[in-house]
Design an enzyme around this catalytic site. Structure first.
Site, PDB file in Angstrom:
ATOM      1  CG  ASP A   1     -17.113   5.513   4.080  1.00  0.00           C
ATOM      2  OD1 ASP A   1     -17.091   4.998   5.202  1.00  0.00           O
ATOM      3  OD2 ASP A   1     -17.686   6.596   3.831  1.00  0.00           O
ATOM      4  CG  ASP A   2     -12.069   1.613   4.504  1.00  0.00           C
ATOM      5  OD1 ASP A   2     -10.902   1.928   4.229  1.00  0.00           O
ATOM      6  OD2 ASP A   2     -12.609   1.914   5.570  1.00  0.00           O
TER       7      ASP A   2
ATOM      8  N   GLY B   1     -11.207 -14.249 -12.522  1.00  0.00           N
ATOM      9  CA  GLY B   1     -10.617 -12.926 -12.403  1.00  0.00           C
ATOM     10  C   GLY B   1     -10.122 -12.411 -13.737  1.00  0.00           C
ATOM     11  CG  HIS B   2      -8.815  -8.898 -16.385  1.00  0.00           C
ATOM     12  ND1 HIS B   2      -9.154  -9.394 -17.621  1.00  0.00           N
ATOM     13  CD2 HIS B   2      -8.075  -7.784 -16.608  1.00  0.00           C
ATOM     14  CE1 HIS B   2      -8.640  -8.607 -18.564  1.00  0.00           C
ATOM     15  NE2 HIS B   2      -7.985  -7.625 -17.973  1.00  0.00           N
ATOM     16  CB  SER B   3      -4.240 -12.253 -15.803  1.00  0.00           C
ATOM     17  OG  SER B   3      -4.554 -12.969 -16.983  1.00  0.00           O
TER      18      SER B   3
ATOM     19  CB  CYS C   1      -0.947  -0.011   1.186  1.00  0.00           C
ATOM     20  SG  CYS C   1      -2.246  -1.258   1.051  1.00  0.00           S
TER      21      CYS C   1
ATOM     22  CE  LYS D   1      -4.289   2.393  -0.450  1.00  0.00           C
ATOM     23  NZ  LYS D   1      -5.202   2.768   0.658  1.00  0.00           N
TER      24      LYS D   1
ATOM     25  CG  ASP E   1      -8.933  -0.763   5.821  1.00  0.00           C
ATOM     26  OD1 ASP E   1      -9.093   0.382   5.347  1.00  0.00           O
ATOM     27  OD2 ASP E   1      -8.821  -1.773   5.108  1.00  0.00           O
TER      28      ASP E   1
ATOM     29  CG  ASP F   1      -6.627  -2.556  -1.924  1.00  0.00           C
ATOM     30  OD1 ASP F   1      -5.471  -2.487  -2.382  1.00  0.00           O
ATOM     31  OD2 ASP F   1      -7.032  -1.834  -1.001  1.00  0.00           O
TER      32      ASP F   1
END
Length: 334
Positions: free
Chosen positions: A54-55, A143-145, A19, A22, A228, A72
């Site tokens: 917000d998260d 998912g995606h790659s 993180c 970011k 968080d 994320d």
């Protein structure tokens, strides 16, 4: 392929880590300031959107149910691919827990430099994410790659929540204590790991611990406000909470818990650029008292998969301060 799985240090393939990579909070807020959070005719009621940072987003779908949505992902924070996958998954799931929800299903988000790193490592990353999702009783469905110059991994997560029992960033009130459910210091230990290759099991254990129990305990205790602690550090996330709630947050610095080795890492200057940007961002709204730069850097340390910051008393979590009526800056250290 020139590298074997035994010789790869994943953190050396990324300009930042976890993180800490970011986009700085001030720059990000300027980008999203004029964006609308919903469109005309959209299904359901947007209960939590972009307004206060917000998260996760929350949409009411009927009287007693709401959908929670978040995403994320980040560059490697540790060299071990399986641990990185576990950390990234726990971090993504945390956004659902931070608003009082329960994760239901996740999809993987993977960027991989396929001509530089063995695909066997990517498999280990995905395996780590899957194991943490299983521990959270959350489905993983594909998912995606993309082929990416830097390795990146995370999840988009959908959850469920009771719209009458949410943890919101704007729900803080004067007189409430501030609880923190994980110790700080993850960022500086990760920075030291990237620079030296030293492994810090205490940091890995903190990052892979789910915030599920903390969220459930907060709701059971009647809490209505939480966030968080991730890339913007304790000070950055607490500032956002205090600003949204219209209060001043007072931090008892001596009560803040830290991981073993965190202070030594700061003394040896294992401080990420993201941490320094966090401190620069909150400084105009911070009364630092007489505390040293090392203390301030630890409080601004860019966490990855950190704990919950809750306005309220949570059994088992240290109380690190209190919310008081707004007077002067939004943050004060004592």
């Amino acid at each position: 392929m020139t590298r074997t799985t035994e010789t790869v240090r994943l953190t050396q393939y990324a300009h930042g880590g976890g993180c800490a990579c970011k986009i700085p909070p001030g720059e990000l807020e300027a980008v999203v300031a004029d964006l609308h959070t919903h469109g005309p005719g959209a299904t359901g009621e947007l209960i939590i959107g972009l307004d206060d940072g917000d998260d996760a987003a929350v949409v009411r779908i009927d009287g007693g149910r709401a959908i929670v949505a978040t995403a994320d992902f980040f560059t490697p924070v540790v060299d071990d691919p399986y641990d990185w996958g576990r950390i990234a998954a726990a971090n993504a799931l945390s956004d659902v827990y931070a608003v009082g929800g329960e994760p239901l299903v996740a999809v993987n988000l993977l960027g991989w430099p396929r001509e530089k790193l063995p695909m066997e490592l990517a498999k280990e990353v995905l395996r780590g994410g899957l194991d943490v999702a299983k521990a959270a009783a959350c489905h993983v469905a594909g998912g995606h790659s993309v082929d990416d110059p830097e390795p990146k991994y995370g999840m988009a997560v959908t959850g469920l929540a009771d719209p009458a029992r949410l943890l919101r960033i704007d729900g803080g009130r004067p007189g409430l204590p501030i609880s923190l459910t994980k110790p700080l210091g993850i960022g500086v230990l990760n920075t030291r790991h990237k620079a030296t290759g030293e492994v810090f099991p205490q940091a890995v254990a903190a990052m892979t611990a789910l915030n599920r129990d903390a969220s459930r305990t907060a709701l059971a205790a009647g809490a209505e406000c939480a966030t968080d602690v991730t890339g913007f550090g304790l000070l950055g996330h607490l500032y956002k909470l205090a600003r949204a709630s219209g209060v001043t947050a007072v931090v008892d610095v001596a009560a803040v818990p830290y991981l073993e080795g965190a202070r030594e890492a700061v003394r040896n200057d294992y401080v990420s650029g993201g941490t320094r940007r966090n401190l620069d961002w909150v400084s105009p709204w911070l009364d630092p008292g007489a505390y040293s730069e090392d203390d301030l850097l630890l409080l601004a340390d860019a966490q990855t998969s950190g704990g919950l910051l809750v306005a309220g008393e949570i059994p088992g979590a240290p109380i690190i301060g209190e919310l008081v009526p707004l007077a002067g800056p939004h943050l004060r250290l004592r």
